[in-house]
Every structure is written in structure tokens, then in C-alpha cells.
Write a protein that holds these residues in place. Sequence first.
Motif, PDB file in Angstrom:
ATOM      1  N   PRO A 170     -29.770  -3.305  38.990  1.00 58.59           N
ATOM      2  CA  PRO A 170     -30.249  -3.995  37.776  1.00 58.59           C
ATOM      3  C   PRO A 170     -30.548  -3.062  36.623  1.00 58.59           C
ATOM      4  N   GLN A 171     -31.154  -1.887  36.923  1.00 55.18           N
ATOM      5  CA  GLN A 171     -31.428  -0.937  35.842  1.00 55.18           C
ATOM      6  C   GLN A 171     -30.136  -0.388  35.279  1.00 55.18           C
ATOM      7  N   ALA A 172     -29.155  -0.172  36.141  1.00 54.46           N
ATOM      8  CA  ALA A 172     -27.876   0.361  35.667  1.00 54.46           C
ATOM      9  C   ALA A 172     -27.176  -0.649  34.770  1.00 54.46           C
ATOM     10  N   ARG A 173     -27.248  -1.911  35.115  1.00 53.82           N
ATOM     11  CA  ARG A 173     -26.586  -2.917  34.293  1.00 53.82           C
ATOM     12  C   ARG A 173     -27.235  -3.048  32.919  1.00 53.82           C
ATOM     13  N   GLN A 174     -28.541  -2.725  32.838  1.00 47.74           N
ATOM     14  CA  GLN A 174     -29.211  -2.855  31.549  1.00 47.74           C
ATOM     15  C   GLN A 174     -28.713  -1.845  30.528  1.00 47.74           C
ATOM     16  N   VAL A 175     -28.224  -0.715  30.980  1.00 48.89           N
ATOM     17  CA  VAL A 175     -27.801   0.318  30.037  1.00 48.89           C
ATOM     18  C   VAL A 175     -26.302   0.315  29.829  1.00 48.89           C
ATOM     19  N   MET A 176     -25.572  -0.599  30.496  1.00 53.98           N
ATOM     20  CA  MET A 176     -24.138  -0.669  30.280  1.00 53.98           C
ATOM     21  C   MET A 176     -23.859  -1.259  28.899  1.00 53.98           C
ATOM     22  N   PRO A 177     -22.977  -0.650  28.096  1.00 52.32           N
ATOM     23  CA  PRO A 177     -22.708  -1.162  26.755  1.00 52.32           C
ATOM     24  C   PRO A 177     -21.959  -2.488  26.801  1.00 52.32           C
ATOM     25  N   ALA A 178     -22.216  -3.330  25.813  1.00 47.33           N
ATOM     26  CA  ALA A 178     -21.561  -4.637  25.738  1.00 47.33           C
ATOM     27  C   ALA A 178     -20.121  -4.472  25.250  1.00 47.33           C
ATOM     28  N   MET A 179     -19.215  -5.310  25.803  1.00 46.62           N
ATOM     29  CA  MET A 179     -17.821  -5.301  25.387  1.00 46.62           C
ATOM     30  C   MET A 179     -17.676  -6.048  24.063  1.00 46.62           C
ATOM     31  N   LEU A 180     -16.768  -5.563  23.222  1.00 44.94           N
ATOM     32  CA  LEU A 180     -16.477  -6.262  21.978  1.00 44.94           C
ATOM     33  C   LEU A 180     -15.791  -7.585  22.298  1.00 44.94           C
ATOM     34  N   HIS A 181     -16.160  -8.624  21.571  1.00 40.82           N
ATOM     35  CA  HIS A 181     -15.661  -9.955  21.879  1.00 40.82           C
ATOM     36  C   HIS A 181     -15.054 -10.577  20.627  1.00 40.82           C
ATOM     37  N   CYS A 182     -14.470 -11.753  20.827  1.00 45.42           N
ATOM     38  CA  CYS A 182     -13.968 -12.565  19.722  1.00 45.42           C
ATOM     39  C   CYS A 182     -14.197 -14.025  20.088  1.00 45.42           C
ATOM     40  N   ASP A 183     -14.736 -14.769  19.161  1.00 43.54           N
ATOM     41  CA  ASP A 183     -15.032 -16.170  19.440  1.00 43.54           C
ATOM     42  C   ASP A 183     -13.751 -16.906  19.844  1.00 43.54           C
ATOM     43  N   GLN A 184     -13.872 -17.731  20.872  1.00 43.41           N
ATOM     44  CA  GLN A 184     -12.703 -18.403  21.429  1.00 43.41           C
ATOM     45  C   GLN A 184     -12.074 -19.386  20.439  1.00 43.41           C
ATOM     46  N   THR A 185     -12.892 -20.085  19.676  1.00 38.94           N
ATOM     47  CA  THR A 185     -12.367 -21.083  18.742  1.00 38.94           C
ATOM     48  C   THR A 185     -11.506 -20.448  17.661  1.00 38.94           C
ATOM     49  N   VAL A 186     -12.058 -19.431  17.005  1.00 35.44           N
ATOM     50  CA  VAL A 186     -11.324 -18.820  15.895  1.00 35.44           C
ATOM     51  C   VAL A 186     -10.098 -18.071  16.400  1.00 35.44           C
ATOM     52  N   TYR A 187     -10.198 -17.427  17.564  1.00 38.30           N
ATOM     53  CA  TYR A 187      -9.040 -16.675  18.038  1.00 38.30           C
ATOM     54  C   TYR A 187      -7.910 -17.600  18.485  1.00 38.30           C
ATOM     55  N   LEU A 188      -8.236 -18.622  19.278  1.00 34.68           N
ATOM     56  CA  LEU A 188      -7.186 -19.514  19.765  1.00 34.68           C
ATOM     57  C   LEU A 188      -6.543 -20.292  18.615  1.00 34.68           C
ATOM     58  N   PHE A 189      -7.333 -20.688  17.620  1.00 32.71           N
ATOM     59  CA  PHE A 189      -6.745 -21.377  16.474  1.00 32.71           C
ATOM     60  C   PHE A 189      -5.779 -20.451  15.731  1.00 32.71           C
ATOM     61  N   ALA A 190      -6.209 -19.201  15.496  1.00 32.54           N
ATOM     62  CA  ALA A 190      -5.322 -18.246  14.826  1.00 32.54           C
ATOM     63  C   ALA A 190      -4.095 -17.946  15.673  1.00 32.54           C
ATOM     64  N   PHE A 191      -4.283 -17.826  16.986  1.00 30.38           N
ATOM     65  CA  PHE A 191      -3.161 -17.495  17.874  1.00 30.38           C
ATOM     66  C   PHE A 191      -2.120 -18.610  17.887  1.00 30.38           C
ATOM     67  N   TRP A 192      -2.568 -19.842  18.084  1.00 28.01           N
ATOM     68  CA  TRP A 192      -1.603 -20.933  18.216  1.00 28.01           C
ATOM     69  C   TRP A 192      -0.972 -21.317  16.891  1.00 28.01           C
ATOM     70  N   THR A 193      -1.717 -21.251  15.801  1.00 31.72           N
ATOM     71  CA  THR A 193      -1.099 -21.552  14.507  1.00 31.72           C
ATOM     72  C   THR A 193      -0.041 -20.512  14.145  1.00 31.72           C
ATOM     73  N   THR A 194      -0.328 -19.253  14.423  1.00 35.76           N
ATOM     74  CA  THR A 194       0.662 -18.207  14.167  1.00 35.76           C
ATOM     75  C   THR A 194       1.875 -18.373  15.072  1.00 35.76           C
ATOM     76  N   THR A 195       1.644 -18.702  16.323  1.00 36.13           N
ATOM     77  CA  THR A 195       2.756 -18.902  17.256  1.00 36.13           C
ATOM     78  C   THR A 195       3.618 -20.087  16.845  1.00 36.13           C
ATOM     79  N   VAL A 196       2.976 -21.180  16.379  1.00 41.06           N
ATOM     80  CA  VAL A 196       3.736 -22.350  15.930  1.00 41.06           C
ATOM     81  C   VAL A 196       4.620 -22.002  14.737  1.00 41.06           C
ATOM     82  N   VAL A 197       4.104 -21.184  13.821  1.00 41.60           N
ATOM     83  CA  VAL A 197       4.911 -20.763  12.676  1.00 41.60           C
ATOM     84  C   VAL A 197       6.138 -19.979  13.145  1.00 41.60           C
ATOM     85  N   TYR A 198       5.950 -19.083  14.109  1.00 42.13           N
ATOM     86  CA  TYR A 198       7.086 -18.335  14.635  1.00 42.13           C
ATOM     87  C   TYR A 198       8.091 -19.257  15.324  1.00 42.13           C
TER      88      TYR A 198
END
Length: 227
Positions: A170-198
Motif C-alpha cells: 500500500p505504501q508503494a502504491r501511494q508513491v507510484m506516479p499517475a498515468m496520463l489519461h484522456c477523457d473517453q468521450t472526447v477521445y472516442l468522438f474525435a477518433f470516430w469522426t476522424t475515421t469516418v472522414v477517412y
Amino acid sequence: MAGNSVMFIGGCVILLVTAFPIVQISLGAVYIYECPVAPVIPVYMMVYGILALLVMGLFVLPKLLCPAWPGNTIWTLSILNLLLLYFIVFIYGSYMIYSIYPPNYNKNATDPNSNFSAPDNKLSLTLKNQNQILPNLNQTWIANNNQTSRKLIQSLALSNKANVEHLNPPQARQVMPAMLHCDQTVYLFAFWTTTVVYVFAGNALVTLICLYGFMKMTNMLSERFTI
């Protein structure tokens, strides 16, 4: 009556076409700080939607306001510049979207491949202090009694073992750095709209190539049979 129907249908089409860029702008503005792994994606969506509205405005508004307006050079150059900027933004946004696929959607996720910085520093500091004390103790006591020095070394070894065991998960997990993320809504909307254009662009290109080949073949056959 027919004119009213045409106007109603035209208004519905314009509303549906403009709704898509408006949704892009809205999502980009709402989630502008919710994609640290690729901050360009929300900005890309806003710029993409704004450019789409500007291009549609330059194409449609002059014809709606003045159907007999023939256009001029400035209007044509403005459309070409916007289309070029639209293409550059689209290519760059596509690279940013596909380069991080699939991103981390969990905001509180931690990186399992990272090292434990805080516990390791604490352990190394403890070992360093003990190693600094050990030579001084050896210089004082080894000359008098070798058995005492051996007991001291054993006690230090046991102390180091206890410090290592003290670093629980538990102490080790507290000092592990957080991973960079991206909100699922904005990413999937951007991904699928761009894919549809292609997809639409690829289908249009294949259709044009097939039509061009069909027309060339038809011309060749007609010339051969007429001779």
C-alpha cells in the motif's frame, strides 16, 4: 407552397450539417483540460469545427443572401485558404489521435512500470547513515573485541531487513506516479469522426477512379467500333 417546402428542407439540411461542427466545438471546450496525454485533441476539435462552419458559411451564405451573386477572386481565395488550413489541421489532428491509440481513460490510474522513488530514497538514506556509522564503530570496538563487531554487523543486517519488509505494497502504491489519461468521450468522438472522414474520402476516391476508368474504357470501345 413548393417554395416553402424547398426552404424547409434546405433549413433542415443546414441544421443537420451545422450541428456536427457545433458538437465538436462544444466537446472540445468542455473537455479542454481532460486530455493531458494529448492536449492538442480538444483544441483540434474546436478548430476543426470552427473551420468547418467558416467553409460552409462561405459556400452557402452568399447563395442564400444573393442567389445571383457571381462571386469574386477574394471570395475564391478565402475558400481555398480555409480548405488548405482545414486539411493541415485535419492531418495533424489525425496524427495526434492515432499516435496515442488506445489511451488511458482512467484518471486515477497509476503506472505499473514506474519505480518507487520515495521508499527507495528512504531506504537508501537509512543504509547510507548506517554505513557511515559502521566504520566509526569498527575503528573503536574491533580493536577491543572482534565478537562485538560481528554482533554489530548482524544487528545492522537485521535492521536493514526490517526496513525492507516495512515497505508494504500500500505504501508503494501511494508513491507510484499517475498515468496520463484522456477523457473517453472526447477521445472516442474525435477518433470516430476522424475515421469516418477517412472512410468517406476513401470511398469517394475509389468511386472517382472507377468512374474515370469506366469512362475511358467506354471511349476506347466507342472509338474502336465506330472505325
